[in-house]
Design a protein around this motif. Structure first.
Motif, PDB file in Angstrom:
ATOM      1  N   GLU A   1       0.822  -1.210   0.000  1.00  0.00           N
ATOM      2  CA  GLU A   1       0.000   0.000   0.000  1.00  0.00           C
ATOM      3  C   GLU A   1       0.858   1.263   0.000  1.00  0.00           C
ATOM      4  N   LYS A   2       2.044   1.164   0.575  1.00  0.00           N
ATOM      5  CA  LYS A   2       2.939   2.325   0.637  1.00  0.00           C
ATOM      6  C   LYS A   2       3.894   2.381  -0.551  1.00  0.00           C
ATOM      7  N   GLY A   3       3.737   1.432  -1.484  1.00  0.00           N
ATOM      8  CA  GLY A   3       4.507   1.492  -2.716  1.00  0.00           C
ATOM      9  C   GLY A   3       5.783   0.674  -2.720  1.00  0.00           C
ATOM     10  N   TYR A   4       5.827  -0.390  -1.925  1.00  0.00           N
ATOM     11  CA  TYR A   4       7.018  -1.242  -1.871  1.00  0.00           C
ATOM     12  C   TYR A   4       6.619  -2.696  -2.060  1.00  0.00           C
ATOM     13  N   LEU A   5       7.491  -3.431  -2.721  1.00  0.00           N
ATOM     14  CA  LEU A   5       7.329  -4.870  -2.874  1.00  0.00           C
ATOM     15  C   LEU A   5       8.481  -5.508  -2.126  1.00  0.00           C
ATOM     16  N   VAL A   6       8.179  -6.399  -1.200  1.00  0.00           N
ATOM     17  CA  VAL A   6       9.200  -7.032  -0.374  1.00  0.00           C
ATOM     18  C   VAL A   6       9.195  -8.534  -0.643  1.00  0.00           C
ATOM     19  N   GLU A   7      10.386  -9.061  -0.912  1.00  0.00           N
ATOM     20  CA  GLU A   7      10.578 -10.497  -1.075  1.00  0.00           C
ATOM     21  C   GLU A   7      11.619 -10.907  -0.047  1.00  0.00           C
ATOM     22  N   SER A   8      11.472 -12.090   0.514  1.00  0.00           N
ATOM     23  CA  SER A   8      12.490 -12.528   1.464  1.00  0.00           C
ATOM     24  C   SER A   8      12.721 -14.022   1.344  1.00  0.00           C
ATOM     25  N   LYS A   9      13.930 -14.396   1.700  1.00  0.00           N
ATOM     26  CA  LYS A   9      14.319 -15.802   1.756  1.00  0.00           C
ATOM     27  C   LYS A   9      15.006 -15.988   3.092  1.00  0.00           C
ATOM     28  N   ARG A  10      14.511 -16.903   3.869  1.00  0.00           N
ATOM     29  CA  ARG A  10      15.081 -17.155   5.193  1.00  0.00           C
ATOM     30  C   ARG A  10      16.129 -18.258   5.107  1.00  0.00           C
ATOM     31  N   GLY A  11      16.859 -18.385   6.188  1.00  0.00           N
ATOM     32  CA  GLY A  11      17.856 -19.459   6.269  1.00  0.00           C
ATOM     33  C   GLY A  11      19.218 -18.989   5.796  1.00  0.00           C
ATOM     34  N   GLY A  12      20.136 -19.931   5.667  1.00  0.00           N
ATOM     35  CA  GLY A  12      21.503 -19.619   5.249  1.00  0.00           C
ATOM     36  C   GLY A  12      21.519 -18.908   3.914  1.00  0.00           C
ATOM     37  N   GLY A  13      22.210 -17.798   3.855  1.00  0.00           N
ATOM     38  CA  GLY A  13      22.241 -17.022   2.619  1.00  0.00           C
ATOM     39  C   GLY A  13      20.945 -16.296   2.347  1.00  0.00           C
TER      40      GLY A  13
ATOM     41  N   GLN B   1      -9.862   2.265   4.793  1.00  0.00           N
ATOM     42  CA  GLN B   1      -9.029   3.343   5.309  1.00  0.00           C
ATOM     43  C   GLN B   1      -7.544   3.028   5.187  1.00  0.00           C
ATOM     44  N   THR B   2      -7.135   1.793   5.467  1.00  0.00           N
ATOM     45  CA  THR B   2      -5.722   1.430   5.383  1.00  0.00           C
ATOM     46  C   THR B   2      -5.207   1.578   3.954  1.00  0.00           C
ATOM     47  N   ALA B   3      -5.975   1.105   2.987  1.00  0.00           N
ATOM     48  CA  ALA B   3      -5.570   1.221   1.585  1.00  0.00           C
ATOM     49  C   ALA B   3      -5.518   2.692   1.157  1.00  0.00           C
TER      50      ALA B   3
ATOM     51  N   GLU C   1      -4.997   5.357   3.090  1.00  0.00           N
ATOM     52  CA  GLU C   1      -3.836   5.995   3.716  1.00  0.00           C
ATOM     53  C   GLU C   1      -2.546   5.547   3.059  1.00  0.00           C
ATOM     54  N   GLY C   2      -2.486   4.283   2.643  1.00  0.00           N
ATOM     55  CA  GLY C   2      -1.315   3.800   1.933  1.00  0.00           C
ATOM     56  C   GLY C   2      -1.123   4.497   0.604  1.00  0.00           C
ATOM     57  N   LEU C   3      -2.214   4.720  -0.117  1.00  0.00           N
ATOM     58  CA  LEU C   3      -2.138   5.418  -1.399  1.00  0.00           C
ATOM     59  C   LEU C   3      -1.702   6.871  -1.190  1.00  0.00           C
ATOM     60  N   ILE C   4      -2.250   7.517  -0.173  1.00  0.00           N
ATOM     61  CA  ILE C   4      -1.854   8.896   0.131  1.00  0.00           C
ATOM     62  C   ILE C   4      -0.362   8.941   0.453  1.00  0.00           C
ATOM     63  N   TYR C   5       0.097   8.008   1.252  1.00  0.00           N
ATOM     64  CA  TYR C   5       1.522   7.926   1.590  1.00  0.00           C
ATOM     65  C   TYR C   5       2.371   7.783   0.324  1.00  0.00           C
ATOM     66  N   GLN C   6       1.947   6.908  -0.554  1.00  0.00           N
ATOM     67  CA  GLN C   6       2.682   6.669  -1.803  1.00  0.00           C
ATOM     68  C   GLN C   6       2.714   7.938  -2.662  1.00  0.00           C
ATOM     69  N   LEU C   7       1.637   8.673  -2.705  1.00  0.00           N
ATOM     70  CA  LEU C   7       1.580   9.903  -3.497  1.00  0.00           C
ATOM     71  C   LEU C   7       2.473  10.993  -2.906  1.00  0.00           C
ATOM     72  N   VAL C   8       2.584  11.035  -1.578  1.00  0.00           N
ATOM     73  CA  VAL C   8       3.492  11.985  -0.942  1.00  0.00           C
ATOM     74  C   VAL C   8       4.936  11.593  -1.233  1.00  0.00           C
ATOM     75  N   GLU C   9       5.244  10.305  -1.082  1.00  0.00           N
ATOM     76  CA  GLU C   9       6.604   9.816  -1.339  1.00  0.00           C
ATOM     77  C   GLU C   9       7.032  10.086  -2.777  1.00  0.00           C
ATOM     78  N   SER C  10       6.085  10.011  -3.700  1.00  0.00           N
ATOM     79  CA  SER C  10       6.384  10.261  -5.113  1.00  0.00           C
ATOM     80  C   SER C  10       6.288  11.748  -5.467  1.00  0.00           C
ATOM     81  N   ARG C  11       6.006  12.557  -4.475  1.00  0.00           N
ATOM     82  CA  ARG C  11       5.917  14.019  -4.612  1.00  0.00           C
ATOM     83  C   ARG C  11       4.770  14.488  -5.514  1.00  0.00           C
TER      84      ARG C  11
ATOM     85  N   ARG D   1     -12.305   7.197   9.407  1.00  0.00           N
ATOM     86  CA  ARG D   1     -13.550   6.548   9.837  1.00  0.00           C
ATOM     87  C   ARG D   1     -14.260   7.356  10.918  1.00  0.00           C
ATOM     88  N   GLU D   2     -13.503   8.205  11.642  1.00  0.00           N
ATOM     89  CA  GLU D   2     -14.132   9.054  12.651  1.00  0.00           C
ATOM     90  C   GLU D   2     -14.976  10.151  12.008  1.00  0.00           C
ATOM     91  N   VAL D   3     -14.632  10.554  10.799  1.00  0.00           N
ATOM     92  CA  VAL D   3     -15.397  11.568  10.075  1.00  0.00           C
ATOM     93  C   VAL D   3     -16.529  10.913   9.286  1.00  0.00           C
TER      94      VAL D   3
END
Length: 152
Positions: A53-65, A95-97, A99-109, A125-127
């Motif tokens: 949602e914030k504009g990042y793709l994360v991949e991971s590999k656990r263990g040795g190496g 709301q989470t999605a 806010e994530g899009l807003i964050y991404q738009l700020v990061e991308s200026r 959601r309070e509004v």
């Protein structure tokens, strides 16, 4: 003083920004040693601050190496941004999605921090105190209207 999570996030973003490919590959244990923290702290930062949602793709590999690869997903250029936003937002948006899009738009200026703060206030959601799914439908319409006006 800022907390260790903020410092790790800032460090990762700075090396990601310097990467010509927009991708970094790190070793959790090495980074934990560098910041004198436990590897689970690195996991926390990555899982909460480098989300799709914030504009990042994360991949991971656990263990040795094992590794963690973080890739910045760039928004399309201004000419195709409206189409991208229309498809990303759709008819409903939680709301989470949102806010994530807003964050991404700020990061991308595409948005200023002030514009982002106003948008977050308008879509909270309070509004929007109506029941689901109407709240998510109203939020999507507000997001589209505001972004068309701001990015127009």
């Amino acid at each position: 003083m800022r907390n260790i999570s903020d410092i790790i996030e800032k460090y990762l973003k700075s090396i990601l920004h310097e990467s010509p490919e927009g991708t970094i590959e790190i070793q959790r244990n090495d980074l934990a040693d560098q910041f004198s923290c436990v590897p689970s702290q690195i996991n926390y930062v990555i899982s909460t601050r480098f989300t799709l949602e914030k504009g990042y793709l994360v991949e991971s590999k656990r263990g040795g190496g094992g590794y963690v690869r973080i890739r910045r997903i760039e928004l399309p250029g201004p000419t195709t941004l409206h189409t991208h936003l229309h498809h990303t937002i759709g008819d409903e948006m939680g709301q989470t999605a949102a806010e994530g899009l807003i964050y991404q738009l700020v990061e991308s200026r595409f948005l200023s921090s002030r514009e982002a703060a106003l948008m977050r206030a308008a879509i909270s959601r309070e509004v929007l105190m109506v029941q689901l799914p109407y709240r998510d439908q109203i939020r999507a319409r507000i997001m589209k209207a505001m972004l068309i006006s701001l990015l127009g």
